[in-house]
Design a protein around this motif. Structure first.
Motif, PDB file in Angstrom:
ATOM      1  N   ARG A  85       0.835  -1.199   0.000  1.00 11.11           N
ATOM      2  CA  ARG A  85       0.000   0.000   0.000  1.00 11.11           C
ATOM      3  C   ARG A  85       0.870   1.249   0.000  1.00 11.11           C
ATOM      4  O   ARG A  85       1.828   1.363   0.762  1.00 11.11           O
ATOM      5  CB  ARG A  85      -0.912   0.009   1.232  1.00 11.11           C
ATOM      6  N   VAL A  86       0.530   2.223  -0.895  1.00 11.89           N
ATOM      7  CA  VAL A  86       1.261   3.485  -0.962  1.00 11.89           C
ATOM      8  C   VAL A  86       0.848   4.354   0.232  1.00 11.89           C
ATOM      9  O   VAL A  86      -0.310   4.756   0.354  1.00 11.89           O
ATOM     10  CB  VAL A  86       0.988   4.224  -2.277  1.00 11.89           C
TER      11      VAL A  86
ATOM     12  N   ASN B 268      -3.455  -1.011  -4.489  1.00 11.17           N
ATOM     13  CA  ASN B 268      -3.615   0.441  -4.529  1.00 11.17           C
ATOM     14  C   ASN B 268      -4.694   0.926  -5.482  1.00 11.17           C
ATOM     15  O   ASN B 268      -4.956   2.135  -5.545  1.00 11.17           O
ATOM     16  CB  ASN B 268      -2.275   1.075  -4.928  1.00 11.17           C
ATOM     17  N   ALA B 269      -5.316   0.029  -6.216  1.00 12.07           N
ATOM     18  CA  ALA B 269      -6.258   0.432  -7.261  1.00 12.07           C
ATOM     19  C   ALA B 269      -7.519   1.065  -6.669  1.00 12.07           C
ATOM     20  O   ALA B 269      -8.018   0.628  -5.630  1.00 12.07           O
ATOM     21  CB  ALA B 269      -6.649  -0.779  -8.101  1.00 12.07           C
TER      22      ALA B 269
ATOM     23  N   ASP C 210       4.194  -9.614  -6.280  1.00 13.88           N
ATOM     24  CA  ASP C 210       3.854  -9.635  -7.691  1.00 13.88           C
ATOM     25  C   ASP C 210       3.423  -8.229  -8.106  1.00 13.88           C
ATOM     26  O   ASP C 210       2.688  -7.540  -7.384  1.00 13.88           O
ATOM     27  CB  ASP C 210       2.722 -10.621  -7.936  1.00 13.88           C
ATOM     28  N   SER C 211       3.833  -7.788  -9.290  1.00 13.31           N
ATOM     29  CA  SER C 211       3.527  -6.431  -9.745  1.00 13.31           C
ATOM     30  C   SER C 211       2.032  -6.195  -9.922  1.00 13.31           C
ATOM     31  O   SER C 211       1.517  -5.110  -9.620  1.00 13.31           O
ATOM     32  CB  SER C 211       4.252  -6.146 -11.062  1.00 13.31           C
ATOM     33  N   VAL C 212       1.319  -7.192 -10.420  1.00 15.48           N
ATOM     34  CA  VAL C 212      -0.120  -7.041 -10.559  1.00 15.48           C
ATOM     35  C   VAL C 212      -0.776  -6.934  -9.186  1.00 15.48           C
ATOM     36  O   VAL C 212      -1.669  -6.101  -8.961  1.00 15.48           O
ATOM     37  CB  VAL C 212      -0.721  -8.211 -11.356  1.00 15.48           C
ATOM     38  N   ALA C 213      -0.314  -7.746  -8.242  1.00 17.36           N
ATOM     39  CA  ALA C 213      -0.879  -7.719  -6.891  1.00 17.36           C
ATOM     40  C   ALA C 213      -0.662  -6.359  -6.237  1.00 17.36           C
ATOM     41  O   ALA C 213      -1.560  -5.833  -5.558  1.00 17.36           O
ATOM     42  CB  ALA C 213      -0.258  -8.825  -6.046  1.00 17.36           C
ATOM     43  N   LEU C 214       0.521  -5.773  -6.435  1.00 18.25           N
ATOM     44  CA  LEU C 214       0.775  -4.457  -5.836  1.00 18.25           C
ATOM     45  C   LEU C 214      -0.170  -3.411  -6.411  1.00 18.25           C
ATOM     46  O   LEU C 214      -0.685  -2.557  -5.675  1.00 18.25           O
ATOM     47  CB  LEU C 214       2.227  -4.050  -6.063  1.00 18.25           C
TER      48      LEU C 214
END
Length: 798
Positions: A313-314, A401-402, A393-397
């Motif tokens: 999370r950012v 945050n989406a 995983d890049s998609v998971a990250l």
């Protein structure tokens, strides 16, 4: 029940004309007595015209007249005149000559004696901000609260430059949300990066050529525009005319990408020259002239610091952008970039600071996803770096945050009408085969290394409040009048399907009226900002509903019962449960003309725009008129999203990048036209790939002379650059804040296409993000071979 038109693949009504060559673009028009104009461009990046002697040119056989800056409307800076005595960039038009042919006009340009006083110029925003640095305008280098000012940073501000970091002095825009410092304190990983995104030319295939003449006190102008009805209004304002005294014709537009939103400033030249000499004037713009006057995307010199929790999370995002504004206007890309960053990553806290600086380079304007494309291209590789460091995983990250239906955007934390971003990421990963493809990361075969990337791109997806106008003729045909332009996206036709569906009219009996303001066009959105699909499915829905109500009222009046007892379908209006008791739409239209008043357009609602009132007055009495303003609820901001996935191969000996496959999945609401949606997703992505790989400006730093003036020297992608395997998909869930459920999709694809390349190249380089675009072979080879760069990390136009 007939199948709905919305959602089907239907060929647009301009298809045959385009493929047979019968489509008439601006350069195809002719008029009796027409002459040709040529421009005299400034040879200097900043100068003052001291003297012009056109006597030799005017004495030449075939020369008809000269138009100078003294004879055109002058604008207060930073507004742009069509001709000037103080050119602010090399190539800016100083005057125009008209002659019987272009060869004579070009020779006359060479015969003009002109004396220019060189003035200080600046190409790099940071050079203008240095202590004692030159200002691009005599009045200053920035605009604050509508006033031009000169801002200079201190030597202390520039101390960071020696370390390759962006100097960050006094901004002109600043905002924050939450506690950024606390957000960084809570972060497990903090990433900081200085980045550069260049300015780049729009390069529409069709230059902004135009032809004009005057007849009975009215201007008739034939040009290339994105927005037909709004260009009529813009020309009227620029030339101090009443809108009804301007007839604008622009049925086809060979590309605009934001550079022709409401026409072009240069359209004023043939209009004014024609009025002066009393003959039609054609101004054909060359590719070199198009590069000068045809607009460009603002460049960024940027810095970002991002904090992430263990779960990805950012927690904090700190962003500073120095924007190259060019020499005119006030471009909002840097503000939009901050807004898009806040939307795509939903940071728990954020600070944005920015400054837009005038330079003596060609004018900027919106270019497909203005601000959004730049910031997505620059920040998405940082998401991958965070994923690597957090072992995620890049998609998971990105899913962590989406935004969703509860997401917000900007410092005001505005709500969203809808956001199905996680669904788009999941679907994209499935279609692309992400789990298998990411295992190929770093695989080497000979000199080629595989890189895989994912990118999330977002942009505005709609506006509201415009007018719709339809007529059911006495022949039973439905005519949908569209003020929006035809720039190749099909939306001028696709958005009309809504009215046809409501009225039960088959597509073969539906005619689209567009491209000529003399035919009666309603007030419309500009064809920009991915507004059209959303705005005009709504407007045409409102007009269709108005027409249906009138059909029901006429049937009830003539056949008895209440209006609600009647159904409109299959080219008829008939009693519910008794199809034989009714009338054809043609008969109902004839009755509307007999009844007059609101039924045939002689009376219209009070809330219509003046342009729509004029159109209705022009069309009154031709049949049953449905005309209405879109007053449907619209609570929240509408955005569309694209998740892009790519696999590339990077040749470590040549630095060349080959895109092997690309997949895009979008959240853009209900799909209106599947084939057209695929074209937008893939066409935008390819344009973004060119932005990431090859397109940029090169300007001589000593003389201020642009060197990349043609397509080959500022190269957009060609067919050999397009991956052979391109897939697409759509979430397909409706936006609940619009009656049709559709959102715009023109702009998010470009950011996905560009960012997936910057991410995949970084992946192929073992996680090394080069923080600059375009990623041309020389830049990649410098990194691979450990050679020093011939320019600094913040240098522009190189």
């Amino acid at each position: 029940m007939a199948k709905k038109l919305v959602g089907q693949n239907i060929a647009p009504p301009d298809l045959v004309a385009k493929i047979t060559g019968r489509a008439r673009f601006a350069e195809d028009f002719r008029a009796d007595g027409m002459v040709f104009a040529k421009l005299l461009p400034s040879p200097m990046p900043h100068a003052r015209v001291r003297r012009v002697d056109a006597s030799r040119a005017l004495a030449m056989e075939g020369v008809v007249g000269v138009l100078t800056a003294d004879e055109v409307p002058q604008r207060e800076l930073p507004a742009e005149p069509c001709l000037t005595h103080e050119p602010l960039y090399q190539g800016e038009p100083i005057l125009a000559v008209a002659a019987v042919d272009e060869t004579t006009a070009a020779a006359a340009i060479e015969a003009i004696d002109i004396d220019l006083e060189p003035l200080p110029f600046v190409l790099d925003p940071l050079d203008s901000l240095r202590p004692g640095g030159p200002d691009a305008l005599l009045q200053g280098n920035v605009r604050v609260d509508r006033e031009l000012r000169s801002i200079k940073w201190t030597e202390r501000d520039f101390a960071a430059e020696a370390e390759g970091r962006l100097p960050m002095g006094e901004p002109t825009v600043a905002w924050s949300l939450g506690d950024v410092e606390a957000g960084f304190a809570d972060a497990e990983v903090v990433i900081e990066k200085t980045m550069v995104h260049p300015s780049l030319t729009h390069h529409p295939l069709e230059p902004r050529s135009c032809m004009a003449y005057w007849q009975n006190g009215k201007l008739h102008l034939f040009g290339s525009t994105q927005s037909t009805q709004r260009t009529q209004l813009a020309l009227a304002r620029a030339l101090d005319l009443e809108p009804e005294d301007v007839v604008f014709v622009g049925a086809y537009c060979g590309g605009g990408f934001g550079s022709k939103i409401a026409g072009s400033t240069i359209m004023q030249v043939p209009a004014l020259l024609s009025r002066k000499i009393g003959r039609p004037v054609m101004l054909r713009i060359t590719r070199t002239e198009e590069t000068y006057i045809g607009r460009a995307r603002p460049g960024f010199q940027a810095w970002a610091r991002i904090g992430y929790r263990k779960d990805g999370r950012v927690t904090a995002l700190d962003l500073y952008i120095v924007q190259d504004n060019g020499c005119y206007g006030s471009q909002g890309d840097y503000n939009t970039a901050a807004m898009i960053a806040s939307l795509s990553y939903q940071p728990l806290s954020m600070r944005f600071r920015g400054i837009s600086v005038y330079t003596n380079t060609p004018p900027r304007s919106a270019q497909r996803a203005p601000g959004g494309a730049q910031i997505t291209t620059l920040l998405e590789p940082l998401m991958d770096e965070a994923a690597r460091r957090l072992q995620m995983d890049s998609v998971a990250l990105r899913k962590v945050n989406a935004p969703d239906a509860h997401g917000t955007v900007g410092p005001e934390r505005r709500s969203l009408t809808s956001a199905y971003v996680r669904e788009a990421l999941d679907r994209g990963a499935e279609v692309f085969g992400w789990e298998d493809k990411r295992r190929l990361s770093g695989r080497r075969e000979g000199t080629r290394v595989t890189g895989v990337g994912v990118a999330l791109s977002s942009f505005v997806g709609g506006s509201a409040g415009f007018d719709g106008l339809v007529i059911i003729g006495t022949d039973g045909k439905l005519r949908v009048h569209q003020g929006i332009g035809n720039l190749g996206t099909h939306s001028f036709a696709d958005t009309a399907r809504v009215a046809a569906d409501i009225l039960g009219v088959p597509w073969k009996d539906t005619e689209i009226v567009w491209g000529d303001t003399s035919r009666g066009l309603p007030y419309s959105s500009v064809q920009a900002g991915s507004q059209t699909t959303h705005a005009h499915t709504r407007a045409n829905h409102a007009a269709g509903m108005d027409a249906r109500r009138k059909l029901q009222e006429i049937a009830a009046r003539d056949l008895g019962g209440a209006p609600g007892d009647y159904v409109v379908a299959g080219g008829r209006v008939y009693r519910r449960g008794a199809p034989g008791r009714g009338m054809t739409l043609a008969r109902a239209a004839r009755r509307a003309v007999e009844l007059g008043g609101t039924y045939d357009g002689h009376e219209v609602p009070d809330n219509l725009h003046a342009s729509t009132v004029r159109a209705a007055r022009m069309l009154a009495g031709r049949g049953l008129m449905g005309v209405a303003r879109d007053t449907y609820p619209h609570e929240g901001s509408t955005f569309s999203f694209v998740a892009g996935f790519a696999r590339i191969e990077l040749d470590v000996e040549t630095g060349m990048v080959e895109v092997k496959e690309y997949t895009a999945v979008t959240d853009c609401g209900i799909v209106v036209h599947p084939r057209s949606l695929a074209a937008q997703l893939h066409g935008g992505a390819v344009q973004g790939m060119g932005m990431a790989r090859s397109q940029h400006w090169v300007i001589d730093p000593h003389w201020g002379v642009p060197l990349a003036l043609r397509l080959y020297s500022a190269r957009p992608p060609g067919i050999l650059d397009v991956p052979l395997e391109m897939k697409w998909g759509a979430v397909g869930l409706p936006d609940p804040q619009t009656p049709v459920g559709a959102k715009g999709i023109g702009e998010p694809p470009i950011g996905a296409g560009a960012a997936v390349i910057t991410s995949a190249v970084a992946d192929a380089l073992g996680g090394k993000y080069l923080a600059r675009t375009p990623l041309s072979p020389d830049i990649i080879l410098q990194e691979l071979e450990g050679r020093g760069s011939p320019y600094g990390p913040l240098d522009t136009h190189v």
